[in-house]
Design an enzyme around this catalytic site. Structure first.
Site, PDB file in Angstrom:
ATOM      1  N   CYS A  52       0.835  -1.209   0.000  1.00  0.00           N
ATOM      2  CA  CYS A  52       0.000   0.000   0.000  1.00  0.00           C
ATOM      3  C   CYS A  52       0.870   1.258   0.000  1.00  0.00           C
ATOM      4  O   CYS A  52       1.612   1.496   0.955  1.00  0.00           O
ATOM      5  CB  CYS A  52      -0.907  -0.073   1.238  1.00  0.00           C
ATOM      6  N   CYS A  55       0.408   3.633   2.927  1.00  0.00           N
ATOM      7  CA  CYS A  55       0.939   3.009   4.152  1.00  0.00           C
ATOM      8  C   CYS A  55       2.444   3.222   4.239  1.00  0.00           C
ATOM      9  O   CYS A  55       2.981   3.547   5.302  1.00  0.00           O
ATOM     10  CB  CYS A  55       0.649   1.505   4.168  1.00  0.00           C
TER      11      CYS A  55
END
Length: 132
Positions: A52, A55
């Site tokens: 991600c 992230c």
């Protein structure tokens, strides 16, 4: 030559630096929540994924915050490693930050929003300081 499993572990270490504790089992999750309850600590659980982008972007900031706010327990859960736990917490997007007191959610932030994350942490620490 490293196996891909080693690479995953190395990658997770980037996410879990500072005082961020990587949760790899349901048992360690339960232990950390129990420890936080005993110590009356607030827990922030970051449900994220190694693939991600947002992230990865917020991981170093999350680590910085974990060093600055040591009265808070910072946890990191990889949604792909702990799919059952992620399902239990109904994760729809990564990163999702849960704010927990006594094992119960009292706040939540979805997305890699640094100002909002800091604002929520500051609010928690302000309340904690006033209650001492």
């Amino acid at each position: 030559m490293q196996t891909s499993k080693d690479n995953d572990s190395d990658h997770n270490m980037e996410f879990a630096s500072g005082n961020v504790q990587l949760i790899t089992t349901k048992e360690s999750w339960d232990q950390k929540l129990e420890q936080a309850k005993r110590d009356s600590n607030i827990v922030i659980a970051n449900f994220s994924a190694t693939w991600c982008g947002p992230c990865k972007m917020i991981a170093p900031y999350y680590s910085e915050l974990s060093v600055k706010y040591q009265a808070i327990m910072f946890l990191l859960v990889d949604v792909d490693e702990l799919t059952d736990l992620s399902t239990t917490w109904d994760i729809k997007a990564t990163p999702t930050f849960f704010f927990l007191k006594d094992g119960k959610e009292f706040d939540k932030l979805v997305g890699a929003n640094k100002p909002e994350l800091l604002k929520k942490i500051t609010a928690i620490t302000d309340v904690a300081l006033h209650n001492q």
